[in-house]
Motif scaffolding. Structure first.
Motif: not given
Length: 434
Positions: A190-214
């Motif tokens: 009953g809930m539509k997924p919430l999208l991450c905007d482009w601005t949320s990643a813009h300017g960050k240091t490129p990295q592999i997300n720790s949530e994925v590799t943990d």
């Protein structure tokens, strides 16, 4: 750039493709080298047979789903170029879907426009449809599946996914990342997924997300694998695939099953192609390859796919892109049409890259074109001049693999990891994690 300019870009792209199709008809009639892809002649012959009530597999070398021949039946009574217009329309749809995906993630207008231009005016892409190759249909279906997933339409995405795997077997590589992507923290009833905007990643240091590799997250992903969304996606997509396959098996029997599906799983092409395996296959074509040899050729591809999936599954579009590049680069058979498979995904990851066109981006482009041009030079000497340059061609294939691998590493290092979804602020799972 405003929306009027975007409309003008699509109009110019459409006119340009119509012009190429008409020019192709002229070149085919007046020049020795044909513009039309030889595969298009195979498609057309198969559709003509189907229109006459015969099996499309009576046309030798037709190794596709009967759906493709069915779509091209108007070639027999409307126009011989019907299929080219159909493929080119799909080509334009890919450009539209690229824009929709990027706009949903609130990528700035100028970046959206440049990304669409990268697809619409890429020489590899605008010639593939106008020459009569069916790959734009597959690309459009894959991007539509992504749009459905981004909007929480799991059943619709599953239907299209089952259809596209039947139509062209290679998208099966996306099954595991999609399953990981259907995270119960984001896909809630009953809930539509919430999208991450482009601005949320813009300017960050490129990295592999720790949530994925943990390791805990990976264990959590496996522990909660049997969720409603995942089961629904698997059942629906599997049912669509089995229905299509079963229906055509009923109509055309084992010939369909072998030519459309099994052939692509066991294919060994002795003709020269970009793959590093072609020379070994050519030298041993008269004998059956051993199980060990087949395993050795498949193992690197399998291992690379698993690593990429575990690292990037949450950043689905980037995961699809690196998967596809690696799948093509390590495949036993590589032809130029395969490059379109990842070219349709490239515009969707560039807004999250901090690689500058000058000089790193330019070096990657020149390296890829240079390695391919070197291979084409030796391929020309072999194919048209009859020179014995198999060894040199194989070495060019090794260089092409090295170039693809290096470019993939460069793109990964300069990519700003950006999960497609964010958790609902009020969800119980979110509060537990927080």
């Amino acid at each position: 750039m405003n929306s009027l300019n975007i409309n003008s870009i699509f109009l110019i792209s459409a006119i340009f493709r119509v012009g190429l199709i008409l020019y192709g008809e002229w070149q085919d009639a007046h020049m020795e080298v044909r513009y039309t892809d030889v595969d298009y002649l195979v498609f057309s012959d198969a559709s003509s047979l189907m229109a006459s009530g015969h099996s499309p597999y009576k046309r030798t070398t037709y190794r596709y789903s009967p759906l493709l021949a069915f779509l091209l039946i108007p070639n027999s009574f409307l126009s011989a170029s019907w299929g080219k217009f159909l493929f080119s329309t799909s080509d334009l749809l890919v450009g539209l879907f690229i824009r929709i995906i990027l706009k949903q993630r609130k990528v700035p207008e100028d970046l959206c426009t440049y990304s669409v231009l990268l697809w619409l005016f890429n020489p590899f892409t605008f010639t593939i449809g106008t020459r009569g190759n069916c790959e734009p249909i597959v690309c459009a279906m894959i991007l539509w599946i992504v749009i459905c997933l981004m909007n929480g339409k799991v059943v619709q995405a599953a239907c299209w996914y089952g259809l596209v795997v039947h139509f062209r077997i290679y998208p099966i590589i996306y099954a595991l990342p999609i399953i990981f992507f259907l995270d119960p923290r984001f896909f809630q009833s009953g809930m539509k997924p919430l999208l991450c905007d482009w601005t949320s990643a813009h300017g960050k240091t490129p990295q592999i997300n720790s949530e994925v590799t943990d390791q805990c997250d990976i264990w959590l992903a496996f522990k909660s694998i049997f969720t409603r969304s995942r089961i629904l996606f698997g059942l629906v997509s599997g049912s669509v695939f089995l229905f299509c396959t079963g229906f055509f098996f009923y109509l055309y029997g084992w010939e369909f099953l072998h030519e459309a599906l099994l052939y692509h799983l066991t294919r060994t092409d002795p003709r020269h192609n970009f793959s590093i395996y072609f020379y070994h296959i050519y030298l041993n074509y008269e004998r059956e390859l051993s199980v060990l040899e087949k395993l050795i050729s498949f193992l690197p591809q399998f291992i690379v796919q698993l690593v990429l999936i575990f690292c990037f599954a949450k950043d689905l579009l980037f995961c699809f892109f690196v998967q596809t590049v690696a799948f093509v680069a390590f495949n036993k058979v590589i032809t130029a049409q395969y490059f379109v498979w990842f070219f349709c995904l490239l515009p969707l990851i560039l807004p999250w890259s901090n690689m500058k066109l000058k000089w790193q981006g330019l070096c990657c482009i020149l390296l890829w074109i240079g390695a391919q041009s070197l291979w084409l030079m030796w391929g020309y000497l072999l194919e048209f001049k009859g020179k014995n340059v198999f060894l040199q061609l194989w070495m060019a294939s090794l260089l092409f693999l090295a170039a693809n691998t290096l470019i993939l590493i460069m793109l990964t290092r300069h990519h700003n990891f950006s999960p497609v979804f964010r958790r609902h602020a009020g969800s119980k799972r979110a509060s537990k994690r927080d």
